[in-house]
Every structure is written in structure tokens, then in C-alpha cells.
Design an enzyme around this catalytic site. Structure first.
Site, PDB file in Angstrom:
ATOM      1  N   ASP A  82      56.089  36.522  53.328  1.00  0.00           N
ATOM      2  CA  ASP A  82      56.874  37.727  52.443  1.00  0.00           C
ATOM      3  C   ASP A  82      58.328  37.100  52.822  1.00  0.00           C
ATOM      4  O   ASP A  82      58.599  36.732  53.521  1.00  0.00           O
ATOM      5  CB  ASP A  82      56.721  38.744  53.173  1.00  0.00           C
ATOM      6  CG  ASP A  82      57.005  39.859  52.280  1.00  0.00           C
ATOM      7  OD1 ASP A  82      57.505  39.794  51.131  1.00  0.00           O
ATOM      8  OD2 ASP A  82      57.041  41.239  52.554  1.00  0.00           O
ATOM      9  N   ASN A 118      50.264  41.200  42.261  1.00  0.00           N
ATOM     10  CA  ASN A 118      51.311  40.424  41.900  1.00  0.00           C
ATOM     11  C   ASN A 118      51.536  40.376  40.565  1.00  0.00           C
ATOM     12  O   ASN A 118      52.509  39.870  39.836  1.00  0.00           O
ATOM     13  CB  ASN A 118      51.396  39.079  42.454  1.00  0.00           C
ATOM     14  CG  ASN A 118      51.850  39.090  44.240  1.00  0.00           C
ATOM     15  OD1 ASN A 118      51.284  38.263  44.792  1.00  0.00           O
ATOM     16  ND2 ASN A 118      52.487  40.084  44.632  1.00  0.00           N
TER      17      ASN A 118
HETATM   18  C1  FPP Z   1      56.284  36.929  48.697  1.00  0.00           C
HETATM   19  O1  FPP Z   1      57.713  37.004  48.611  1.00  0.00           O
HETATM   20  C2  FPP Z   1      55.571  35.768  48.226  1.00  0.00           C
HETATM   21  C3  FPP Z   1      54.887  35.601  47.286  1.00  0.00           C
HETATM   22  C4  FPP Z   1      54.172  36.603  46.409  1.00  0.00           C
HETATM   23  C5  FPP Z   1      54.526  34.444  46.617  1.00  0.00           C
HETATM   24  C6  FPP Z   1      54.047  33.306  47.894  1.00  0.00           C
HETATM   25  C7  FPP Z   1      54.081  32.101  47.408  1.00  0.00           C
HETATM   26  C8  FPP Z   1      54.361  31.072  48.032  1.00  0.00           C
HETATM   27  C9  FPP Z   1      55.158  31.202  49.406  1.00  0.00           C
HETATM   28  C10 FPP Z   1      54.746  29.717  47.416  1.00  0.00           C
HETATM   29  C11 FPP Z   1      53.426  28.825  47.979  1.00  0.00           C
HETATM   30  C12 FPP Z   1      52.481  28.818  47.182  1.00  0.00           C
HETATM   31  C13 FPP Z   1      51.624  27.757  47.165  1.00  0.00           C
HETATM   32  C14 FPP Z   1      50.338  27.938  46.254  1.00  0.00           C
HETATM   33  C15 FPP Z   1      51.599  26.412  47.576  1.00  0.00           C
HETATM   34  P1  FPP Z   1      58.213  38.078  47.704  1.00  0.00           P
HETATM   35  O2  FPP Z   1      58.468  37.390  46.442  1.00  0.00           O
HETATM   36  O3  FPP Z   1      57.413  39.288  47.602  1.00  0.00           O
HETATM   37  O4  FPP Z   1      59.822  38.286  48.403  1.00  0.00           O
HETATM   38  P2  FPP Z   1      60.605  39.646  48.382  1.00  0.00           P
HETATM   39  O5  FPP Z   1      59.620  40.610  49.095  1.00  0.00           O
HETATM   40  O6  FPP Z   1      61.931  39.027  49.202  1.00  0.00           O
HETATM   41  O7  FPP Z   1      60.796  39.861  47.082  1.00  0.00           O
END
Ligand code: FPP
Length: 255
Positions: free
Chosen positions: A32, A80
Site C-alpha cells: 500500500d 480496485n
Molecule cells: C496500493 O497503493 C497498490 C496497488 C493497488 C497496486 C499494487 C501494485 C504494485 C505494487 C505494482 C507491482 C505489481 C506487479 C504485478 C509486479 P495505492 O495505489 O492504493 O496507494 P495509495 O493508498 O497511496 O493511493
């Protein structure tokens, strides 16, 4: 529950090397904070996901070095899809680029790729990239790198329940046959074999919730929360979590 700090430099690495005492078999991570990291840098959110992908490489390397059996990463949840279409599109493309560039190293490290989640709605090109990586690494006998992609814990439990109901309705099973072991055989994590239960659950970015991740499998897991945003995460932070786990006493309800 532990709140991880930033004391990366203080991790006694040598305490974890070649040390199998109290080592978690299955580590699961809620990655996250990509969006917040990007915002801090004054960059679009996709830059955060891009850097998040680099953190995935770093943590995979260290977890495999530490002899973890299964590393499950929450890469895309069934919730998501509610994000803006451009961000969803970018997240769907990430596995293609990740596997294109990382499979040779995974082969070298004897890491086997696995995937849990629902295939519906995932673009064909993404599904193909995932299947290809699974096929290329299927004979590897080291760590299982298990991506939860278009995954949701409640939906997984509902699917398992439906499957069991169908088997009871067709007299393949009787209701009394259903126990925890049989239920687990119908969960998506059945594909990872003996280590369905999560031992250590890590979440980055200071949030302390489960977000529909491996609801059944986290029944007895230990939690480790890090204040770091996922793009800042690295092998040393994983070591801190492993060290914290090492000092826990798991009682599973007993004394
Ligand atoms: C959460 O951060 C992250 C995600 C929903 C996506 C996770 C994906 C990756 C870490 C990239 C790697 C993936 C692969 C398949 C290699 P957020 O966007 O919710 O962050 P925020 O809460 O700060 O907005």
C-alpha cells in the site's frame, strides 16, 4: 500488532541468515502507498506503481534468499476496478512488463510463479503474460511467488461454498464431509500446496486493515505494519518484519 519503524539500518542481517528458527513459511504483503508516494514526489500515480514494481523485485529477491516458502503479494483487488480507467489499465499492464523483464532472474533463483484471483475482466494480454510466466517457472522448486490479482477474500470464500454446495446437491459429498481441510481444498490458495495459512502478514503505508485479503488464510497470522510507503520498501524492511516475527509466540488459542 507491531508498527514497523524506519530503523532500516539497524537490522541485524546476520541474525536472519541461515536461521530457520521461527521463520515464517508463508509471508503475505498488502503493498500500500504507491499513490501517496507519487503525490509526495509531485508525480502522477502511475509513477508510484512503477516504483512499486521495483519494490516487488527487491522484496522477492530478499524473501527468496531468506528461504521463505511462499510470498503472496496483493497486486490488484476485486475492489480496485473502482479506480479511474487509466489507472486500472496501467495496473493491468504491469504484470506484462514485470514478467518480461524479471522471469530470467526468477529462473536463476529457482522461484516459481503462481497466481490467485478471478480471470474475468482481466485483459487477455495480461492473462497470457501471467500464464507464460507460470509455465516458464513451473518446474522450479524454490520459493513460490504468488500474485493475488483480481482477488477478493469474500468472493473466494463464496466460490468455495458454491462449489461444495454443488457437490452436495449432486451427492458427490455429504454435508458432514465438509471440514476445514476440505474447505481449503476449494480455496484459490489450494494451488500453493501445503502453505495456505499465512504466517506473517505485512502491510505498508501505516494503514492497519485487512482489505479483504486472504480472510480465511489469515485466521492465525501475525501482523506487521510498516509506516513506509510501498515504493520505499526493501529487503531490509522485510528483514525487520522477519525479526519481529521471530520473537512472537504463536499460541493458536492454546496457553
Ligand atoms: C496500493 O497503493 C497498490 C496497488 C493497488 C497496486 C499494487 C501494485 C504494485 C505494487 C505494482 C507491482 C505489481 C506487479 C504485478 C509486479 P495505492 O495505489 O492504493 O496507494 P495509495 O493508498 O497511496 O493511493
Amino acid at each position: 500488532m507491531t508498527l514497523g519503524g524506519h530503523g532500516v539500518e539497524s537490522t541485524p542481517n546476520n541474525m536472519l541468515e541461515q536461521d530457520n528458527i521461527n521463520k515464517p513459511s508463508h509471508v503475505a504483503i498488502i503493498m500500500d502507498g504507491n499513490g501517496r508516494w507519487a503525490e509526495q514526489q509531485g508525480q502522477p500515480r502511475k509513477v508510484g506503481h512503477e516504483e512499486g514494481m521495483e519494490a516487488v523485485r527487491r522484496v522477492t529477491r530478499r524473501a527468496s534468499e531468506r528461504g521463505i516458502d511462499v510470498l503472496t503479494l496483493y497486486a490488484f483487488s476485486t475492489e480496485n476496478w473502482k479506480r479511474p480507467p487509466q489507472e486500472v489499465h496501467f495496473l493491468m499492464q504491469l504484470p506484462i512488463r514485470f514478467f518480461d523483464t524479471f522471469v530470467p532472474e526468477l529462473q536463476e533463483k529457482n522461484v516459481k510463479v503462481n497466481m490467485i484471483g478471478f480471470e474475468d475482466k482481466v485483459p487477455t494480454s495480461t492473462k497470457k503474460a501471467i500464464s507464460k510466466a507460470m509455465e516458464q517457472t513451473k518446474d522450479n522448486t524454490g520459493m513460490i511467488l504468488n500474485f493475488a490479482f483480481n482477488y477478493g477474500g469474500r468472493a473466494e470464500i463464496l466460490e468455495a461454498t458454491k462449489e461444495l454446495c454443488k457437490k452436495v446437491a449432486s451427492n458427490e459429498l455429504s454435508v458432514d464431509d465438509i471440514d476445514e481441510r476440505l474447505f481449503e481444498e476449494h480455496l484459490m490458495t489450494h494451488s500453493i500446496g501445503d502453505y495456505q495459512d499465512v504466517d506473517l502478514l505485512i502491510r505498508s503505508s501505516g494503514e492497519q486493515r485487512l482489505s479483504n485479503f486472504l480472510l480465511w488464510q489469515n485466521a492465525y497470522s501475525e501482523f506487521y505494519f510498516s509506516e513506509l510507503l510501498w515504493p520505499e520498501f526493501n529487503g531490509d524492511v522485510l528483514d525487520e518484519a522477519l525479526l519481529s516475527y521471530k520473537n512472537r509466540q504463536r499460541r493458536y488459542g492454546a496457553l
